[in-house]
Design a protein around this motif. Structure first.
Motif, PDB file in Angstrom:
ATOM      1  N   HIS A   2      -5.836  -1.554 115.894  1.00  0.00           N
ATOM      2  CA  HIS A   2      -6.946  -2.505 115.912  1.00  0.00           C
ATOM      3  C   HIS A   2      -8.111  -2.006 115.059  1.00  0.00           C
ATOM      4  O   HIS A   2      -8.316  -0.808 114.895  1.00  0.00           O
ATOM      5  CB  HIS A   2      -7.411  -2.723 117.349  1.00  0.00           C
ATOM      6  CG  HIS A   2      -6.350  -3.325 118.223  1.00  0.00           C
ATOM      7  ND1 HIS A   2      -6.000  -4.643 118.142  1.00  0.00           N
ATOM      8  CD2 HIS A   2      -5.568  -2.779 119.186  1.00  0.00           C
ATOM      9  CE1 HIS A   2      -5.038  -4.893 119.017  1.00  0.00           C
ATOM     10  NE2 HIS A   2      -4.755  -3.792 119.651  1.00  0.00           N
ATOM     11  N   ASP A  15     -11.559  -7.465 125.031  1.00  0.00           N
ATOM     12  CA  ASP A  15     -11.029  -7.295 126.383  1.00  0.00           C
ATOM     13  C   ASP A  15     -10.401  -8.581 126.910  1.00  0.00           C
ATOM     14  O   ASP A  15      -9.372  -8.553 127.596  1.00  0.00           O
ATOM     15  CB  ASP A  15     -12.127  -6.829 127.337  1.00  0.00           C
ATOM     16  CG  ASP A  15     -12.515  -5.371 127.141  1.00  0.00           C
ATOM     17  OD1 ASP A  15     -11.701  -4.621 126.557  1.00  0.00           O
ATOM     18  OD2 ASP A  15     -13.621  -4.993 127.566  1.00  0.00           O
ATOM     19  N   LEU A  18      -6.961  -8.932 125.372  1.00  0.00           N
ATOM     20  CA  LEU A  18      -6.016  -8.013 126.001  1.00  0.00           C
ATOM     21  C   LEU A  18      -5.631  -8.468 127.397  1.00  0.00           C
ATOM     22  O   LEU A  18      -4.481  -8.301 127.834  1.00  0.00           O
ATOM     23  CB  LEU A  18      -6.604  -6.609 126.059  1.00  0.00           C
ATOM     24  CG  LEU A  18      -6.620  -5.786 124.775  1.00  0.00           C
ATOM     25  CD1 LEU A  18      -7.253  -4.426 125.029  1.00  0.00           C
ATOM     26  CD2 LEU A  18      -5.210  -5.609 124.211  1.00  0.00           C
ATOM     27  N   VAL A  23      -3.360  -6.522 130.168  1.00  0.00           N
ATOM     28  CA  VAL A  23      -3.904  -5.189 129.918  1.00  0.00           C
ATOM     29  C   VAL A  23      -5.348  -5.140 130.405  1.00  0.00           C
ATOM     30  O   VAL A  23      -6.145  -6.034 130.127  1.00  0.00           O
ATOM     31  CB  VAL A  23      -3.835  -4.830 128.425  1.00  0.00           C
ATOM     32  CG1 VAL A  23      -4.451  -3.459 128.158  1.00  0.00           C
ATOM     33  CG2 VAL A  23      -2.388  -4.872 127.939  1.00  0.00           C
ATOM     34  N   GLN A  26     -10.470  -2.376 127.852  1.00  0.00           N
ATOM     35  CA  GLN A  26     -10.378  -1.106 127.132  1.00  0.00           C
ATOM     36  C   GLN A  26     -11.612  -0.806 126.295  1.00  0.00           C
ATOM     37  O   GLN A  26     -11.799   0.332 125.864  1.00  0.00           O
ATOM     38  CB  GLN A  26      -9.158  -1.149 126.192  1.00  0.00           C
ATOM     39  CG  GLN A  26      -7.841  -1.377 126.881  1.00  0.00           C
ATOM     40  CD  GLN A  26      -7.402  -0.205 127.702  1.00  0.00           C
ATOM     41  OE1 GLN A  26      -7.557   0.953 127.290  1.00  0.00           O
ATOM     42  NE2 GLN A  26      -6.859  -0.463 128.887  1.00  0.00           N
ATOM     43  N   SER A  27     -12.454  -1.785 126.045  1.00  0.00           N
ATOM     44  CA  SER A  27     -13.513  -1.609 125.055  1.00  0.00           C
ATOM     45  C   SER A  27     -14.522  -0.534 125.453  1.00  0.00           C
ATOM     46  O   SER A  27     -14.997   0.219 124.593  1.00  0.00           O
ATOM     47  CB  SER A  27     -14.243  -2.931 124.805  1.00  0.00           C
ATOM     48  OG  SER A  27     -14.915  -3.377 125.968  1.00  0.00           O
ATOM     49  N   HIS A 101      -5.711   6.212 121.392  1.00  0.00           N
ATOM     50  CA  HIS A 101      -6.026   5.102 122.293  1.00  0.00           C
ATOM     51  C   HIS A 101      -5.667   3.772 121.634  1.00  0.00           C
ATOM     52  O   HIS A 101      -5.019   2.911 122.256  1.00  0.00           O
ATOM     53  CB  HIS A 101      -7.508   5.131 122.652  1.00  0.00           C
ATOM     54  CG  HIS A 101      -7.841   4.359 123.885  1.00  0.00           C
ATOM     55  ND1 HIS A 101      -8.694   4.817 124.855  1.00  0.00           N
ATOM     56  CD2 HIS A 101      -7.440   3.140 124.321  1.00  0.00           C
ATOM     57  CE1 HIS A 101      -8.799   3.924 125.827  1.00  0.00           C
ATOM     58  NE2 HIS A 101      -8.045   2.896 125.513  1.00  0.00           N
ATOM     59  N   LEU A 102      -6.062   3.593 120.387  1.00  0.00           N
ATOM     60  CA  LEU A 102      -5.795   2.340 119.690  1.00  0.00           C
ATOM     61  C   LEU A 102      -4.304   2.140 119.424  1.00  0.00           C
ATOM     62  O   LEU A 102      -3.790   1.015 119.507  1.00  0.00           O
ATOM     63  CB  LEU A 102      -6.572   2.295 118.377  1.00  0.00           C
ATOM     64  CG  LEU A 102      -8.105   2.243 118.502  1.00  0.00           C
ATOM     65  CD1 LEU A 102      -8.745   2.337 117.121  1.00  0.00           C
ATOM     66  CD2 LEU A 102      -8.555   0.965 119.211  1.00  0.00           C
ATOM     67  N   LEU A 105      -2.242   0.498 122.297  1.00  0.00           N
ATOM     68  CA  LEU A 105      -2.551  -0.855 122.760  1.00  0.00           C
ATOM     69  C   LEU A 105      -1.727  -1.899 122.009  1.00  0.00           C
ATOM     70  O   LEU A 105      -1.444  -1.738 120.824  1.00  0.00           O
ATOM     71  CB  LEU A 105      -4.040  -1.159 122.556  1.00  0.00           C
ATOM     72  CG  LEU A 105      -5.013  -0.325 123.395  1.00  0.00           C
ATOM     73  CD1 LEU A 105      -6.452  -0.666 123.014  1.00  0.00           C
ATOM     74  CD2 LEU A 105      -4.785  -0.559 124.880  1.00  0.00           C
ATOM     75  N   LYS A 214       4.196   4.515 122.268  1.00  0.00           N
ATOM     76  CA  LYS A 214       4.294   4.018 123.646  1.00  0.00           C
ATOM     77  C   LYS A 214       5.710   3.711 124.101  1.00  0.00           C
ATOM     78  O   LYS A 214       6.019   3.807 125.289  1.00  0.00           O
ATOM     79  CB  LYS A 214       3.427   2.768 123.794  1.00  0.00           C
ATOM     80  CG  LYS A 214       3.208   2.352 125.243  1.00  0.00           C
ATOM     81  CD  LYS A 214       2.159   1.268 125.358  1.00  0.00           C
ATOM     82  CE  LYS A 214       1.883   0.943 126.828  1.00  0.00           C
ATOM     83  NZ  LYS A 214       0.838  -0.095 126.975  1.00  0.00           N
ATOM     84  N   TYR A 359      -1.727  -5.890 112.228  1.00  0.00           N
ATOM     85  CA  TYR A 359      -1.545  -4.850 113.256  1.00  0.00           C
ATOM     86  C   TYR A 359      -0.672  -3.703 112.740  1.00  0.00           C
ATOM     87  O   TYR A 359      -1.038  -2.527 112.859  1.00  0.00           O
ATOM     88  CB  TYR A 359      -0.926  -5.489 114.496  1.00  0.00           C
ATOM     89  CG  TYR A 359      -0.630  -4.556 115.645  1.00  0.00           C
ATOM     90  CD1 TYR A 359      -1.618  -4.213 116.563  1.00  0.00           C
ATOM     91  CD2 TYR A 359       0.651  -4.064 115.851  1.00  0.00           C
ATOM     92  CE1 TYR A 359      -1.338  -3.389 117.644  1.00  0.00           C
ATOM     93  CE2 TYR A 359       0.938  -3.235 116.933  1.00  0.00           C
ATOM     94  CZ  TYR A 359      -0.048  -2.899 117.822  1.00  0.00           C
ATOM     95  OH  TYR A 359       0.238  -2.086 118.891  1.00  0.00           O
TER      96      TYR A 359
END
Length: 430
Positions: A2, A15, A18, A23, A26-27, A101-102, A105, A214, A359
């Motif tokens: 992202h 958010d 997501l 999900v 996360q922001s 982290h990114l 997702l 993931k 993406y």
């Protein structure tokens, strides 16, 4: 991957998107890491500026014989050097945390994607072809007398374990004919470029298309670090990994026939009979790499390319748009094509056509140079089955089964089978 700038600009919107995929927000966590990273970078820049200023002054102090000022400046320079190293190391660590982290997702669904949590919430777009009315009770593919001798699960289990199959004779030949027919159609009629690609790839290629980090448990890794591809999407999409391509060459359209390997870690107990869900299978995969302005139209085009295969095989199917909760992690929009299987009395997925926006391109750092000479921008990537060969074989066998145990084969395949048109009840091509 992202764009952190979009998250900074609209954390609530990020958010909310997501949440449509189930999900949690996360922001806040992302922006805290980002803020700490930017603060460390800024502090390192300030410390570096102080060190540079001291370096300019130290010579003058020495020339003047001002020993106290000389030592003060030397100490300041040494302290600044250590501080800069610590701050740069902190910024690098925070940058790695942010990327991790990114990378973990999923992609954000497009606004027009229906809400929902699973396949029950998918929305049908259309149906084509009517399921055949049988004058007997149709059976599943592995129960058809013409097929039973050429679909050997026992020998495959002896060789490799469960969820493998050994095809022989007429069944193996029809399977091969299907793959050749799909490739010829996509190359000759749909203007795709055929590719023969490696089936083992480096780890960063799996990261580029989103299988890692993931979803590593869904794939197989060799002892020396290569990964067996779950689909030709991985090597085909990564052909532009790290590249900046000429925008005038877009779209790039590829097709490849490969074996595919999946652990099916998340499908324990599902479709354990027959060859519907296997650890090793074959697919004819389509990949397009496009200008962002072309990706929506390309998604429709690719969907029609896959549907055309089923039209030519005279197989009934329906096309659905997946809801936000049922899409694969890398997709922003997905069309599933589901073929009718009379043995199951149900439509089952035979192709997923997905557009991923930028993406995957951000993960791969894949860009294009605009024709107008503007700043390079990220490409858009799309992928889809055209089709899953084994599942197409199942559909051909089940829809073509006859009361006497034989199977009538689609006319479009006869030329690939030496003019033969059916599999007899005792498993011979005739």
């Amino acid at each position: 991957m992202h764009d952190i700038r979009l998250i900074r600009d609209d954390p609530a919107g990020f958010d909310a998107a997501l949440s449509r995929r189930g999900v949690a927000p996360q922001s806040e966590a992302i922006l805290q890491i980002d803020s700490d990273r930017r603060a460390a970078i800024k502090a390192a820049e300030v410390a570096q500026a102080a060190a540079n200023q001291a370096a300019k002054q130290v010579g003058a102090a020495k020339a003047k014989g001002d020993e106290d000022e000389f030592q003060r400046l030397r100490t300041l320079m040494a302290d600044s050097k250590a501080q800069i190293a610590d701050l740069n190391a902190k910024a690098k660590e925070l940058d790695a945390q942010l990327n991790a982290h990114l990378l973990g997702l999923p992609n954000l669904p497009y606004a027009d994607i229906p809400d929902g949590v699973d396949e029950a919430d998918n929305v049908e777009l259309h149906r084509r072809g009517a399921p055949r009315n049988f004058d007997f009770t149709p059976v599943e593919h592995y129960e058809i007398p013409a097929v039973a001798g050429g679909m050997d699960f026992e020998t495959a289990a002896k060789l490799s374990g469960s969820r493998f199959v050994m095809l022989t004779g007429a069944v193996a030949r029809v399977h091969r004919a299907l793959a050749q027919f799909m490739l010829d159609t996509h190359v000759d009629e749909h203007d795709l470029t055929e590719a023969n690609v490696p089936v083992m790839v480096r780890e960063d290629m799996m990261v580029g298309t989103g299988q890692l980090p993931k979803f590593g448990e869904d794939s197989y890794q060799t002892t020396n670090g290569w990964w067996l591809i779950p689909t030709a999407e991985v090597p085909l999409t990564n052909t532009v990994n790290g590249d900046t391509v000429d925008g005038a060459t877009l779209p790039l359209r590829y097709v490849a026939h490969t074996p595919c390997f999946r652990s099916e870690a998340g499908s324990a107990g599902r479709d354990t009979s027959g060859m519907l869900r296997q650890h090793q299978f074959e697919k004819v995969e389509m990949v397009s790499i496009t200008h962002p302005d072309q990706s929506d139209a390309e998604h429709e085009r690719m969907t029609r390319c896959a549907e055309t295969i089923l039209d030519k095989l005279e197989l009934p199917y329906r096309t659905v748009v997946l809801c936000a909760g049922d899409m694969g992690a890398g997709a922003s929009r997905t069309h599933d094509i589901e073929v009718w299987l009379p043995g199951q009395n149900a439509y089952r997925e035979i192709s997923s056509i997905s557009t991923c926006g930028d993406y995957q391109a951000r993960r791969m750092n894949a860009r294009f140079k605009p024709a107008d000479g503007g700043k390079p921008a990220f490409v858009h990537t799309l992928n889809g089955s055209g089709l899953a060969v084994g599942r197409t074989l199942i559909a051909v066998l089940e829809n073509g089964q006859q009361a006497d145990g034989s199977v009538h084969l689609p006319a479009v395949l006869h030329g690939y089978l030496g003019g033969k048109s059916q599999i007899s009840e005792n498993g011979l091509l005739i």
